[in-house]
Design a protein around this motif. Structure first.
Motif, PDB file in Angstrom:
ATOM      1  N   MET A   1       0.852  -1.173   0.000  1.00 24.60           N
ATOM      2  CA  MET A   1       0.000   0.000   0.000  1.00 24.60           C
ATOM      3  C   MET A   1       0.896   1.234   0.000  1.00 24.60           C
ATOM      4  O   MET A   1       1.827   1.330   0.786  1.00 24.60           O
ATOM      5  CB  MET A   1      -0.914  -0.019   1.221  1.00 24.60           C
ATOM      6  N   LEU A   2       0.598   2.143  -0.913  1.00 22.49           N
ATOM      7  CA  LEU A   2       1.350   3.394  -1.011  1.00 22.49           C
ATOM      8  C   LEU A   2       0.605   4.490  -0.268  1.00 22.49           C
ATOM      9  O   LEU A   2      -0.594   4.678  -0.469  1.00 22.49           O
ATOM     10  CB  LEU A   2       1.519   3.787  -2.476  1.00 22.49           C
ATOM     11  N   ILE A   3       1.319   5.212   0.569  1.00 28.54           N
ATOM     12  CA  ILE A   3       0.719   6.317   1.325  1.00 28.54           C
ATOM     13  C   ILE A   3       1.589   7.541   1.118  1.00 28.54           C
ATOM     14  O   ILE A   3       2.802   7.499   1.311  1.00 28.54           O
ATOM     15  CB  ILE A   3       0.623   5.993   2.828  1.00 28.54           C
ATOM     16  N   LYS A   4       0.950   8.626   0.694  1.00 31.96           N
ATOM     17  CA  LYS A   4       1.660   9.887   0.471  1.00 31.96           C
ATOM     18  C   LYS A   4       0.805  11.024   1.013  1.00 31.96           C
ATOM     19  O   LYS A   4      -0.412  10.904   1.143  1.00 31.96           O
ATOM     20  CB  LYS A   4       1.906  10.130  -1.026  1.00 31.96           C
ATOM     21  N   SER A   5       1.440  12.136   1.260  1.00 35.42           N
ATOM     22  CA  SER A   5       0.678  13.303   1.714  1.00 35.42           C
ATOM     23  C   SER A   5       0.033  13.996   0.515  1.00 35.42           C
ATOM     24  O   SER A   5       0.514  13.894  -0.611  1.00 35.42           O
ATOM     25  CB  SER A   5       1.597  14.286   2.443  1.00 35.42           C
ATOM     26  N   SER A  20       2.139   5.584  -9.421  1.00 40.11           N
ATOM     27  CA  SER A  20       0.899   4.820  -9.376  1.00 40.11           C
ATOM     28  C   SER A  20       0.768   3.900 -10.587  1.00 40.11           C
ATOM     29  O   SER A  20       0.330   2.750 -10.474  1.00 40.11           O
ATOM     30  CB  SER A  20      -0.297   5.763  -9.286  1.00 40.11           C
ATOM     31  N   LYS A  21       1.167   4.393 -11.760  1.00 35.79           N
ATOM     32  CA  LYS A  21       1.091   3.559 -12.964  1.00 35.79           C
ATOM     33  C   LYS A  21       2.105   2.420 -12.919  1.00 35.79           C
ATOM     34  O   LYS A  21       1.802   1.292 -13.312  1.00 35.79           O
ATOM     35  CB  LYS A  21       1.298   4.401 -14.211  1.00 35.79           C
ATOM     36  N   GLU A  22       3.310   2.700 -12.432  1.00 36.86           N
ATOM     37  CA  GLU A  22       4.334   1.653 -12.342  1.00 36.86           C
ATOM     38  C   GLU A  22       3.935   0.560 -11.360  1.00 36.86           C
ATOM     39  O   GLU A  22       4.094  -0.621 -11.626  1.00 36.86           O
ATOM     40  CB  GLU A  22       5.676   2.248 -11.911  1.00 36.86           C
ATOM     41  N   LYS A  23       3.413   0.954 -10.224  1.00 36.04           N
ATOM     42  CA  LYS A  23       3.044  -0.010  -9.184  1.00 36.04           C
ATOM     43  C   LYS A  23       1.682  -0.656  -9.444  1.00 36.04           C
ATOM     44  O   LYS A  23       1.374  -1.683  -8.863  1.00 36.04           O
ATOM     45  CB  LYS A  23       3.018   0.666  -7.805  1.00 36.04           C
ATOM     46  N   GLN A  24       0.868  -0.014 -10.286  1.00 33.57           N
ATOM     47  CA  GLN A  24      -0.495  -0.470 -10.561  1.00 33.57           C
ATOM     48  C   GLN A  24      -1.280  -0.715  -9.275  1.00 33.57           C
ATOM     49  O   GLN A  24      -1.907  -1.750  -9.078  1.00 33.57           O
ATOM     50  CB  GLN A  24      -0.483  -1.723 -11.443  1.00 33.57           C
ATOM     51  N   GLU A  25      -1.193   0.288  -8.410  1.00 36.15           N
ATOM     52  CA  GLU A  25      -1.972   0.251  -7.186  1.00 36.15           C
ATOM     53  C   GLU A  25      -2.304   1.681  -6.780  1.00 36.15           C
ATOM     54  O   GLU A  25      -1.642   2.628  -7.198  1.00 36.15           O
ATOM     55  CB  GLU A  25      -1.258  -0.489  -6.069  1.00 36.15           C
ATOM     56  N   PRO A  26      -3.348   1.835  -5.993  1.00 36.60           N
ATOM     57  CA  PRO A  26      -3.729   3.181  -5.570  1.00 36.60           C
ATOM     58  C   PRO A  26      -2.730   3.773  -4.591  1.00 36.60           C
ATOM     59  O   PRO A  26      -2.007   3.059  -3.904  1.00 36.60           O
ATOM     60  CB  PRO A  26      -5.087   2.984  -4.894  1.00 36.60           C
TER      61      PRO A  26
END
Length: 88
Positions: A1-5, A20-26
């Protein structure tokens, strides 16, 4: 899971899109440490929407089956299709 401010999105939108496109996840966006929004590629969103639509349809059919709706085996469907094809 990616979390950013949320600030990271504002300051470097292109990098967030690429990530987001590289990881293909939200990417979950936070403001003041609290979750606020989700950022994801449109293709991923459309795929998830299609999956949800399919699950909704399957659930509807299962509810109908449990409520007593008529169901058919593959053999019955094959027979009905053959009958229809031979009528014409």
């Amino acid at each position: 899971m990616l979390i950013k401010s949320a600030t990271a999105l504002r300051n470097d939108y292109d990098a967030m899109v690429k990530l987001s496109k590289e990881k293909q996840e939200p990417i979950y966006l936070t403001r003041n440490g609290e979750g606020e929004m989700v950022f994801m590629p449109i293709e991923l969103w459309e795929k998830r929407e299609a999956e949800l639509d399919l699950l909704e349809e399957l659930l509807k059919r299962e509810r109908n089956r449990l409520a007593g709706a008529r169901t058919y085996s593959m053999e019955e469907i094959d027979r009905m299709a053959e009958d229809i094809l031979h009528e014409g």
